[in-house]
Design an enzyme around this catalytic site. Structure first.
Site, mmCIF file in Angstrom:
data_model
loop_
_atom_site.group_PDB
_atom_site.id
_atom_site.type_symbol
_atom_site.label_atom_id
_atom_site.label_comp_id
_atom_site.label_asym_id
_atom_site.label_seq_id
_atom_site.Cartn_x
_atom_site.Cartn_y
_atom_site.Cartn_z
ATOM 1 N N HIS A 73 -12.063 12.932 -6.351
ATOM 2 C CA HIS A 73 -11.910 12.321 -7.675
ATOM 3 C C HIS A 73 -12.348 13.255 -8.799
ATOM 4 C CE1 HIS A 73 -12.072 8.416 -5.263
ATOM 5 N NE2 HIS A 73 -10.860 8.531 -5.736
ATOM 6 N N ASP A 97 -8.582 2.581 -5.892
ATOM 7 C CA ASP A 97 -10.022 2.506 -5.617
ATOM 8 C C ASP A 97 -10.852 2.697 -6.878
ATOM 9 O OD1 ASP A 97 -10.439 5.420 -5.984
ATOM 10 O OD2 ASP A 97 -9.402 5.616 -4.079
ATOM 11 N N GLU A 117 -0.995 0.558 -10.522
ATOM 12 C CA GLU A 117 -1.259 0.454 -9.077
ATOM 13 C C GLU A 117 -0.381 -0.659 -8.522
ATOM 14 O OE1 GLU A 117 -2.057 0.206 -5.379
ATOM 15 O OE2 GLU A 117 -3.172 1.804 -6.422
ATOM 16 N N ASP A 148 4.905 -1.364 -10.115
ATOM 17 C CA ASP A 148 5.510 -0.235 -9.420
ATOM 18 C C ASP A 148 5.454 0.990 -10.326
ATOM 19 O OD1 ASP A 148 7.183 1.645 -8.250
ATOM 20 O OD2 ASP A 148 8.723 0.192 -7.690
ATOM 21 N N GLY A 149 4.689 2.015 -9.930
ATOM 22 C CA GLY A 149 4.551 3.203 -10.750
ATOM 23 C C GLY A 149 5.853 3.950 -10.952
ATOM 24 N N ASP A 167 -2.182 9.866 -8.204
ATOM 25 C CA ASP A 167 -3.241 9.695 -7.205
ATOM 26 C C ASP A 167 -2.704 8.738 -6.140
ATOM 27 O OD1 ASP A 167 -5.515 9.302 -5.744
ATOM 28 O OD2 ASP A 167 -6.746 8.566 -7.399
ATOM 29 N N SER A 168 -1.855 9.270 -5.276
ATOM 30 C CA SER A 168 -1.134 8.441 -4.310
ATOM 31 C C SER A 168 -1.675 8.628 -2.906
ATOM 32 C CB SER A 168 0.351 8.809 -4.315
ATOM 33 O OG SER A 168 0.526 10.125 -3.812
ATOM 34 N N SER A 169 -1.277 7.726 -2.016
ATOM 35 C CA SER A 169 -1.533 7.913 -0.594
ATOM 36 C C SER A 169 -0.421 8.772 -0.007
ATOM 37 C CB SER A 169 -1.616 6.550 0.107
ATOM 38 O OG SER A 169 -0.460 5.788 -0.142
ATOM 39 N N ASP A 170 -0.407 8.947 1.320
ATOM 40 C CA ASP A 170 0.590 9.777 1.977
ATOM 41 C C ASP A 170 1.994 9.241 1.729
ATOM 42 O OD1 ASP A 170 -1.438 11.346 2.930
ATOM 43 O OD2 ASP A 170 -1.504 10.444 4.921
#
Length: 295
Positions: A73, A97, A117, A148-149, A167-170
């Site tokens: 972060h 988060d 988010e 929805d981004g 800042d996304s997940s996989d």
């Protein structure tokens, strides 16, 4: 990376693997699972561990732990903020988060942060069980949208933001569309002249294809000389080595534009755990195999 239960007991030692199942480390969990919800998008869980603190996972992929989260972060937020002087309006995609928001609001010059988010369950779980990470999700400068981004960026006005953080997940499930040429064309359009973006850009070792494809995609849009990969080290991510990527619209350089004195004062004032001016500069010194992958 994913977690697979070997014994069926939440309090057991668990295997944490990369998404291909070719690499694993183990982590010992403590007590009962703290949070579990299957949202319309994914499975969100929070566990307690014996030495990494509480851990947030999505579809059994580790998003963050209390022990390691500062590295990610701090580097995704402070690298652009301490090189692009005069950021007023920020757009953050993902970041449920709250850790990226916590770091951004340390910069008093920011006037407004819009965070988009897709999954309310991630925000709710983080607020309840990860308060040191999610502490700024009620900040008055933040406009938090559950949406929805990808759609948001497509509809955003041209030249709306000085900084965009992805800042996304996989790249699976709802995050898959955040790794496409069309999405980053929309990001570029909504950046102001001189604006910058930072992007979560995967593991150069365990997600080589996604890492290389994203790098090439960003270079098509921003140009070769305006795309800069940098590294951060996070024990709970595969191999501990993770990449972020910095891109600028009209040539703001992530090292040449760093105000080292301002960075030193900022680190001291906020008692940061990972970021400092020396780490900022060194993070852009890439191993030769990564240079070859991004050339």
């Amino acid at each position: 990376m994913t977690i697979s239960q070997q014994t069926g007991k939440i309090s057991s030692t668990e295997w944490v693997t990369d998404s291909n199942g070719n690499f694993a480390i183990s982590i010992r969990l403590k007590g009962e699972r703290l949070f579990h919800e299957v949202s319309p998008f994914q499975t969100v869980e929070v566990f307690d561990t014996h030495d990494r603190g509480k851990m947030l996972t999505i579809d059994r992929m580790v998003m963050c732990t209390e022990a390691d989260e500062a590295a990610y972060h701090e580097m995704i937020a402070h690298v652009p903020m301490l090189t692009h002087h005069g950021v007023k309006d920020v757009l953050v995609i993902g970041a449920g988060d709250g850790g990226t928001i916590r770091e951004l609001v340390r910069h008093q010059g920011i006037e407004a942060i819009t965070m988009v988010e897709i999954d309310e369950a991630v925000v709710r779980a983080s607020k309840q069980f990860l308060p040191t990470i999610s502490s700024a999700l009620e900040h008055p400068k933040l406009n938090l949208l559950i949406d929805d981004g990808i759609k948001f960026v497509k509809n955003a006005n041209e030249s709306s933001y000085d900084l965009v953080i992805i800042d996304s997940s996989d790249p699976v499930g709802p995050s898959e569309g955040l790794f496409t040429l069309e999405f980053y064309q929309d990001v570029y359009r909504c950046l102001r002249p001189g604006g910058v973006i930072t992007v979560q850009s995967e593991s150069p070792i365990f997600h080589q294809k996604a890492f290389v494809d994203l790098n090439q995609c960003l270079k098509q849009i921003f140009g070769n000389d305006s795309v800069h990969c940098y590294l951060v080290f996070i024990p709970m991510y595969p191999t501990g080595m993770w990449s972020l990527t910095y891109c600028s619209k009209q040539g703001v350089h992530p090292v040449e534009n760093l105000d080292c004195e301002k960075a030193k004062q900022f680190v001291k004032e906020h008692k940061l755990r990972y970021y400092n001016a020396e780490i900022h500069k060194a993070a852009f010194a890439l191993p030769e195999f990564i240079r070859e992958m991004t050339s």
